[in-house]
Scaffold this motif. Structure first.
Motif: not given
Length: 249
Positions: A67-71, A96-98
């Motif tokens: 679940l990062n910025e791009a998604l 995750t930390s991200v």
């Protein structure tokens, strides 16, 4: 000529409406998806019916992507279903930390999040990172509340939900801060779920258990000793629809 122009206009309108469809991401990437269908075999079909048929939005079930910025840039609404198995011996993982950083940024910048965080015996909240998500918005998860098997919960009238609904509840962790959405059915009436709305138009709703997010109301469960129970929560699906609709406003 007029007929041709009319057809072109209608086609353009159809494309425009389709392009405006909202994206709802249901995240089950932190546990094996079969554990969710084990407790409610119809869970993903229910979300598909509510999100796509009833709400007219796009449903994305995220089973393995970070679940990062791009998604998150694709999400108009993110719904995270808590892990249900504390001893995960699979490749599934804690946040995750991200993910922790990017989810908080997503909400702060106008994103919408519904977070279901289950009891400690099902998920190590500290390791998973639940408070890293909610504390920046003035809420906090605490310890598990005294167990109340199949007690059910009831909605609290607010800008989110206008009607009184019966929700699933059979134990949860405490949650403080925010404005209550629902409370457990008991004399003390602990908060079951709460929300915060930001000036940026971001919204976050957090719950101390996951049964409602799994829409387990009416589902029959059989325990190892052979005892059967039908879970309270006849309005889970209606509640989830109205909650998601409010989130997307």
């Amino acid at each position: 000529m007029k007929k041709i122009l009319f057809i072109i206009l209608m086609a353009t309108c159809t494309i425009s409406i389709s392009a405006q469809k909202k994206n709802v991401i249901i995240d089950v990437s932190h546990d094996v998806d079969t554990i969710y269908t084990y407790v409610n075999p119809n869970i993903f079909n229910l979300y598909k019916d509510i999100v796509e048929t009833q709400m007219g939005a796009n449903l994305i079930i995220n089973k393995d992507k970070e679940l990062n910025e791009a998604l998150l840039s694709e999400a108009d609404l993110l719904v995270i279903l808590s892990p249900l198995n504390r001893e995960r011996v699979t490749t599934k993982r804690d946040l995750t930390s991200v993910e922790r950083k990017d989810i908080v940024n997503y909400v702060q910048n106008g994103g919408r999040l519904i977070l279901f965080m289950d009891e400690e015996h099902r998920v190590d909240m500290k390791a998973f990172g639940g408070n890293d998500i909610v504390v920046p918005f003035g809420m906090e998860y605490g310890i598990d509340l005294p167990p109340k098997p199949n007690a059910g919960a009831t909605t609290v009238k607010s800008e989110v939900i206008q009607n009184e609904y019966e929700l699933s509840y059979s134990g949860s962790r405490s949650i403080t801060g925010g404005t209550p959405i629902s409370r457990m059915n008991s004399d003390a009436a602990p908060v079951h779920g709460a929300y915060v709305k930001l000036d940026s138009n971001g919204k976050i709703a957090a719950f101390g258990e996951t049964m409602t997010g799994l829409m387990m109301g009416g589902v029959e469960a059989t325990f190892p000793n052979g005892m059967k129970v039908v879970w309270k929560g006849k309005d889970d699906a209606t509640f989830m629809k109205e909650l998601m609709e409010w989130m997307l406003k």
